[in-house]
Design an enzyme around this catalytic site. Structure first.
Site, short mmCIF file in Angstrom:
data_model
loop_
_atom_site.label_atom_id
_atom_site.label_comp_id
_atom_site.label_asym_id
_atom_site.label_seq_id
_atom_site.Cartn_x
_atom_site.Cartn_y
_atom_site.Cartn_z
N GLU A 3 0.83 -1.21 0.00
CA GLU A 3 0.00 0.00 0.00
C GLU A 3 0.86 1.26 0.00
OE1 GLU A 3 -2.98 -0.17 3.09
OE2 GLU A 3 -3.90 -1.94 2.20
N GLU B 169 -4.21 -9.01 0.63
CA GLU B 169 -4.62 -8.73 2.01
C GLU B 169 -6.13 -8.74 2.02
OE1 GLU B 169 -1.91 -5.78 3.72
OE2 GLU B 169 -3.59 -5.16 4.97
C1 GAL Z 1 -4.07 -2.49 5.49
C2 GAL Z 1 -2.59 -2.43 5.77
C3 GAL Z 1 -2.21 -3.27 6.97
C4 GAL Z 1 -3.16 -3.00 8.09
C5 GAL Z 1 -4.55 -3.31 7.65
C6 GAL Z 1 -5.60 -3.16 8.73
O1 GAL Z 1 -4.50 -1.43 4.75
O2 GAL Z 1 -1.87 -2.86 4.67
O3 GAL Z 1 -0.90 -2.99 7.35
O4 GAL Z 1 -3.03 -1.68 8.44
O5 GAL Z 1 -4.89 -2.43 6.61
O6 GAL Z 1 -6.89 -3.39 8.21
#
Ligand code: GAL
Length: 824
Positions: free
Chosen positions: A434, A510
């Site tokens: 990100e 993710e």
């Molecule tokens: C994502 C990020 C992670 C964590 C997660 C929490 O956007 O890449 O590191 O912050 O959100 O939902």
């Protein structure tokens, strides 16, 4: 069936060492007798500095995990753009609420075994948090800013002939440098490597398997040689490959005459190769002997696996010719109550739990892992995305990696790839998570540069990145240039990405970021985003997520529907210190709610939801919530069942509530969970009877209303430890009623005493709001449970673990410790 006790024997194969008698290479771990102080003491770099009053510690060491927790330790006034925040607010506990900010010094006498003329010495740091400056006898021998990366320093010229050497390391953590708890100090191992003048340098081999079929595998081994300060002579490298049983299966000898360079290339053939996969983590090793003339100068071992994989448009990912989807989790590096201090046994326990979950892949978010994790993934069978950065040039936090990016990003990538490019578990490299450069001018060019660096160092694995800015990254060419596009939290947009991108496949890099607290259930039960409660907990009905994230089911439906979608990496396998969303502004809360397992490593209900999809080898049948709700009599208390059986019938006190089957309905969740939404609470029991596809009743699960706390019960994850001073047992203490039911609301304080050949190391209960210290041998139960960690001494013998709580009979558990080969 997964058998954790078969791993220690394999672990021995992977140690890079040779018999001391050969005197070619000696590797020592610098673990004991370190002196440590917090605060900056510049004179401490000098060898005659008096450090007697400093604390004596052993390494790996995390100076901040001992607390105290305090929201003022890491106050940040920030607008978290990734979380779609519109204005800056004050955050406490974003990085764990622990005192990790500041400078610290470590010092140690350095005895360099058999050092003398013609020898070389190198210090290898697996990771030092952070901004390391390394001094030997007052001379700076190396520096490395990024706390997660491994680096080495050649200390040969700084060593004294009389052998009285002093090593000093200065570390500094800046405020607002992280989005989670980074840890502090020499939190990973420090190795001292002594070689002859002619030697294979650190990470000096690169082994690939360019052709694999049922009859044979070609192995290509490139071995670098350094010959500092000596006249070039003819060099010879004898290599033999051994299989997992230790049998020699291939040999070759190559000579290198000057001036043809300093790298050997050897090509060998392994007959009838046994392929590495998560289900069959078979390892081979290549042992090389390096001769200069007739003198044996070095011996070097490279552990490897033989496997092939493909990423194909419209088909997705296949390993050894078998299509599969990644059943992955993202994990931060901390080990809960141990903090960032790495421990192989703690990692093995995490991986053992993940195996039972059916997980086969890990993304090492958002940085380089500890080498112990990569070795265990080779041995136990997990596929890895090894990630490098959470930010590039454009910062997410004021003092983050962006300050080093221009000067260090190439060096950091090179070390990462060289360190792990022989490990079969590593399937992909990630150049970032990100990163705001996704949409910033110049971001696409940076992505191209980083991907090119990785390709240059390892052309055999694809490069990915976790993208959150869908429109920008898909629109500007960022997503299109990556070998493997990875999307974070975009399940509804996969088809659009498929239409717009050239690769023909993608990854849920993710997913979910569902939040829950173990044992906590909130009513009424409803889907919610960013839901907050006065007790700073989240509900375990698994319907609560963040504004940018989803329930697990939203990802499942796409994973099942889209063949080009190559699997998912759930955020996260385990809760971690810091990032207490949705309570970033509501201290006290020091840890995340995202984990499938809590900070103590105890499964939340979500564990069984993922297990019901991922673990295809054994049945899952799990009921929620608990059934002890004094005061809720007659009130609607939904019951969910997470199972891989297609249907089940629920009974409350013997009365059927009907049979449910997994099927589409107006609620997405019914495809993946069996849900009885109108159940009225009455004390007694809930029971499900599960039916298989043929309609036969095949399994039952019952949850009973618990009575008053009656006793403590201790359950160890294993009862036999290795007496190596490092091995750990995780002992769950449960508050139970007279019938042995877990008392799901119990908060009794439990005191632990450890006697014999073990010591109390830490305790955790998974309560993100608790300010109790992990290293004190007492803590309150959270929803009836907590987990103590006991560490073996170096003496074989027995260990007695005793737990007591006011008003309850205590419990005692016996452990044995012994030699490394003892089954666990
Ligand atoms: C994502 C990020 C992670 C964590 C997660 C929490 O956007 O890449 O590191 O912050 O959100 O939902």
């Amino acid at each position: 069936m997964f058998r954790p006790f078969s791993w220690p024997a394999l672990a021995l194969l992977c140690v890079v060492s040779v018999p001391a008698a050969a005197q070619t290479r000696q590797e020592t771990l610098l673990t004991t007798d370190w002196k440590f102080t917090k605060g900056d003491v510049p004179e401490a770099s000098q060898p005659d500095f008096k450090d007697a009053k400093w604390q004596t510690v052993s390494v790996p060491h995390d100076w901040a995990i001992y607390g105290p927790f305090d929201g003022n330790n890491d106050l940040q006034t920030v607008k978290i753009e990734q979380n779609q925040e519109q204005k800056a607010t004050q955050k406490a506990g974003r990085t764990g609420g622990l005192p990790f900010i500041g400078t610290g010094w470590y010092r140690r006498q350095l005895t360099v075994p058999s050092f003398g003329p013609g020898k070389r010495a190198v210090l290898l740091f697996d990771g030092a948090m952070s901004d390391a400056h390394v001094f030997v006898n007052g001379k700076e021998v190396g520096a490395w800013p990024y706390g997660y990366n491994s680096f080495s320093c050649d200390i040969t010229d700084a060593l004294r002939p009389d052998g009285r050497n002093v090593l000093a390391v200065r570390l500094r953590n800046q405020p607002e440098a992280s989005r989670w708890y980074p840890g502090a100090g020499l939190y990973r191992n420090v190795h001292l490597v002594v070689t002859q003048d002619v030697h294979v340098p650190v990470w000096g081999t690169y082994l690939t398997t360019p052709e694999i079929n049922a009859n044979s595998a070609k192995v290509k081994l490139r071995t670098k040689v350094e010959t500092p300060g000596i006249a070039a002579q003819s060099l010879r490298l004898e290599t033999e490959i051994r299989d997992a049983a230790g049998q020699v299966v291939a040999t070759t000898t190559t000579t290198l005459a000057p001036p043809s360079g300093q790298e050997f290339e050897q090509n060998l053939v392994v007959p009838k190769p046994q392929l590495w996969s998560p289900e069959t983590p078979v390892l081979y090793s290549a042992s090389s002997k390096l001769y200069s003339g007739d003198v044996l100068k070095d011996e070097y071992r490279t552990s490897f696996g033989i496997r092939s994989f493909r990423f194909e448009a419209n088909k997705g990912f296949s390993l050894n010719g078998q299509p599969r989807k990644f059943k992955g989790v993202c994990n931060h590096h901390d080990l809960g109550p141990l903090g960032a201090a790495v421990n192989t046994a703690a990692l093995r326990r995490q991986l053992t739990l993940l195996k039972d979950l059916g997980c086969d892949a890990i993304r090492t978010t958002h940085n380089m892992p500890a080498p112990e994790l990569v070795t265990l993934c080779d041995e136990m069978g997990f596929m890895l995305i090894v990630e490098s950065f959470d930010e590039w040039k454009k910062p997410k936090v004021k003092n983050g990696y962006s300050q080093y990016f221009d000067a260090w990003s190439e060096k950091d990538l090179v070390n990462m790839v060289h360190h792990y490019r022989n490990n079969p578990s590593v399937i992909m490299w990630s150049i970032g998570n990100e990163v705001p450069d996704q949409w910033a001018p110049g971001g696409v060019a940076i992505a191209q540069r980083l991907q090119d660096i990785v390709h240059r160092e390892d052309p055999t694995r694809p490069v990915t990145a976790g993208m959150d800015q869908f429109d920008a990254a898909v629109g500007n060419g960022f997503a299109a240039l990556l070998d493997v596009p990875g999307f974070n939290y975009k399940p509804s947009r996969y088809p659009e990405a498929r239409a717009k991108l050239p690769q023909g496949f993608m990854l849920g890099s993710e997913t979910a970021s569902t939040v829950s607290s173990r044992g906590v259930y909130k009513f009424p039960v409803e889907l919610a985003k960013q839901k907050k409660y006065p007790d700073n907990q989240s509900s375990s009905y698994d319907l609560e997520a963040c504004v940018w994230s989803q329930t697990p089911d939203e990802e499942f439906v796409q994973q099942d529907a889209l063949p080009y979608l190559m699997g998912e990496f759930v955020w996260t396998g385990f809760d971690y210190l810091g990032e207490p969303t949705p309570y970033d502004e509501a201290w006290p809360s020091h840890s995340s709610y995202f984990g499938i397992m809590d900070l103590a490593g105890l499964p939340k209900d979500r564990y069984y939801l993922y297990r019901s999809r991922w673990n295809t080898a054994s049945p899952t049948l799990h009921l929620l919530p608990h059934w002890t709700w004094p005061g809720r009599e007659g009130q609607t208390t939904p019951v969910y069942c997470y199972t891989n059986y297609p249907s089940a019938e629920l009974f409350v006190n013997g009365v059927s509530q009907g049979r449910q089957s997994k099927a589409p309905s107006d609620k997405l969740q019914t495809q993946f969970r069996l849900m009885w939404n109108d159940v009225k609470y009455a004390p007694g029991s809930i029971k499900v009877v599960a039916y298989d596809a043929a309609g036969k009743a095949v399994a039952e699960e019952e949850v009973r209303t618990a009575g008053q706390p009656h006793h403590l019960r201790l359950v160890a994850d294993h009862n036999r430890l290795t007496a190596d001073g490092q091995d750990l047992a995780y002992i769950t203490a449960r508050v139970e009623d007279a019938q042995g039911n877990l008392c799901p609301n119990a908060t009794n304080q439990v005191q632990f005493t450890v006697r014999g050949q073990g010591r109390f190391r830490a305790v955790a209960n998974g309560d993100a709001t608790s300010l109790e210290l992990f290293h004190q041998p007492r803590m309150h139960a959270f929803h009836g449970q907590l987990v103590a960690t006991v560490q073996a001494t170096t003496q074989a013998g027995s260990v007695e673990v005793k737990a007591t709580a006011k008003g309850l009979p205590g419990a005692v558990l016996k452990l044995e410790t012994g030699s490394a080969s003892a089954p666990k």
